[in-house]
Design an enzyme around this catalytic site. Sequence first.
Site, PDB file in Angstrom:
ATOM      1  N   ASP A   1      43.571  31.805  15.742  1.00 37.83           N
ATOM      2  CA  ASP A   1      44.626  32.775  15.992  1.00 37.83           C
ATOM      3  C   ASP A   1      44.123  34.133  15.513  1.00 37.83           C
ATOM      4  OD1 ASP A   1      47.025  33.903  16.764  1.00 37.83           O
ATOM      5  OD2 ASP A   1      48.231  32.318  15.884  1.00 37.83           O
ATOM      6  N   TRP A   2      44.858  35.163  15.860  1.00 36.15           N
ATOM      7  CA  TRP A   2      44.407  36.535  15.639  1.00 36.15           C
ATOM      8  C   TRP A   2      44.016  36.769  14.171  1.00 36.15           C
ATOM      9  CZ3 TRP A   2      45.298  40.833  19.302  1.00 36.15           C
ATOM     10  CH2 TRP A   2      44.891  42.069  18.807  1.00 36.15           C
TER      11      TRP A   2
END
Length: 738
Positions: free
Chosen positions: A281-282
Amino acid sequence: MKRYLPLALILGISLSASAQDKKIEKKIDSVLKLMTLDEKIGQLNQYTGDRDATGPITNNPNKLKDIRDGKLGSMLNVRGAKETREVQEVAMQSRMKIPLIFGLDVIHGYRVTFPIPLAEAASWDLAEIENGARVAARETAASGVHWTFAPMVDIARDPRWGRVMEGAGEDTYLGSKIAFARVKGFQGKGLGNLDAVMACAKHFAAYGAAIAGRDYNAVDMSEHTLWETYLPPFKAAVDAGAATFMNSFNTLNGIPATGSRYLQRDILKGQWKYQGFVVSDWGSIGEMIAHGYAKDKEQAAELAIKAGSDMDMESRSYLPGLAKLVADKKVPIALIDDAVRRVLRKKFELGLFDDPYRFSDVARQEKEINSAENRKASLTMAEKSIVLLKNEKEILPLSKNLKKIAVIGPLGKSEKDMQGFWSIAWEKDNLISLYQGLKNKVGNQTELLYAKGCELADSSKAGFAEAVAVAKQADVVVMAVGEAFDMSGEAKSRANIHIPGVQEDLIKAIQATGKPVVVLVMAGRPLIFNWTADNVSAIMYTWWLGSEAGNAMANVLYGNYNPSGKLPMTFPRDEGQIPLYYNYLSTGRPAKNDKDTRYRSAYLDMPNSPKFAFGYGLSYTTFDYTDLAVSKTQIKPDEKITVSFTLKNTGKYAGEEVVQLYLQDKFASVVRPVKELKDFQKVMLKAGESKTITFTIDKEKLSFYNQQLKWGAEAGDFKLMIGTASNNIKLEKDFTLL
């Protein structure tokens, strides 16, 4: 011990190539042989574009140079046929000329916005849910994007967590069915087709159980709960062929999911033999430093790649960290090759090596996006997503003979809020408000009045007098209350989930006029509105319904569509009950009813029961459940039970009923829930029509994970329950597994 595992265990690679396309594997081999280490690591690196950012952006003026130098394998937030072609042309200037994958958060529609995923889950209509993802995939692929970061398949039992709007609710069975449908919708007939995009099952794993409902927070649960409740929707995504997985921000039992070998190597790539790739994820690889699990980005890169995170989204940890780690012999080159192989495989499957620009076709884009057909699909999905909570005086459907209707509330004329969170911004978008939808419906036959009444979240009641005056002129009042589009979603956790501001006070003021009132609650999560629920005769939960929201609401208000939605999450009476869900475990001192509190598992100040239960939802018609028949009451493990009953539409409108089958294992080696959804059917009946409904119960439906986490069924007594909601069982019968 966590740093040094045998390479075979770290890799978790299936030795069997029988399921792979041998031609693609040979092509991957030939590409790998030509790549330098830096070019390989580049394939594991993902940057964001300059718009639609969904996390903190690291300033990098050299993005195009990095692409040209082969330091990038993917970009997110680059969209449009023209834009993706321009960036891909830069990638074609690199030494290896390996095309980029373009990804985007297409959560509930691309150009045409569909209802938020939680609303779609309320439809319990798997075919329409799959079709919604299909439409989104067609529009997305036509705009040069290859990959969506959806579906989110996290089970969520805490409506304080803003991201409940992005998933399918609290139930594992329903969530698994929807996960499968959405993956199939996005990927269509297979990658490489020009109307398909790669799906991404997220967030792996248990993100929906964030402590206190606070986004990005830690998760702590038993292995049993993990396997029984939170992992099955991810396994359904694997079974549906999900091209990619995304790991989650949370820790799980003290280990960041991004650095969890157990989740990514042992379970996903090991036990489930998953052949796709995993993206972080980011920034989640670099965030392991803040977790206190890695001392710096180099160690974070080491932990992530060993754990099975194949691609680094925006944390800039794999570059330059991995090259040094390989040189220092801390990371085997085989790990790098495995991750690169997984990424290249998808690029070959997409056909990008044959034609890097095959998805970047301006003519196809103009033809596909925002078509009348796509908007019609959005309208159908929106109608099916609405849940009728109350209709005591049969105010609904509205009479076509009404002279004046007052639309009152801060969301009555709102367009942007209808789109909901996690939607893509467009210039000159065509979003239909409630007011516009009613205007489209009634034309000049009925006069529409309007008053805002108040803002969404402030304390001013200055607009109440005008709203009351307008209400007094009308035959019926339709009120539009709830949340703004940015009150639910990522990083939108709320400790107070009551209807914001003074909106419920506005409802009280309008109700006091004595006029018939219909309240429409528009939100991204279950909200608390006890006074309204107890005192207003007609209530619909309309969530955020997307591009065609107003038209859908008008169609349901007037009975052109008979509401059939059922709640995919429990609605609490108060935040103090959270987490609250229907399939809880009994205690040694269960409360027999809401007043049974003396030395029982109960509250002194409110009932245990919810305001609105999982599976609840009304129709303009009524249904009777009769004539339960069970083929046998004792079965052996290799046998099945056929269950049938008669469902009759006893009202005056044609309508759909979601028939729900629940089971209870009365006594087992592990305490079982009081009931578990195990099947459902959505049945359309004309007024007065009857139909025989049949379910089959087999060993699989009776199975669970025991203390050793082994899946299977145990001999014993069971109860089957069939009803219209988890708290409204119409038919039940006991049976025994021998």
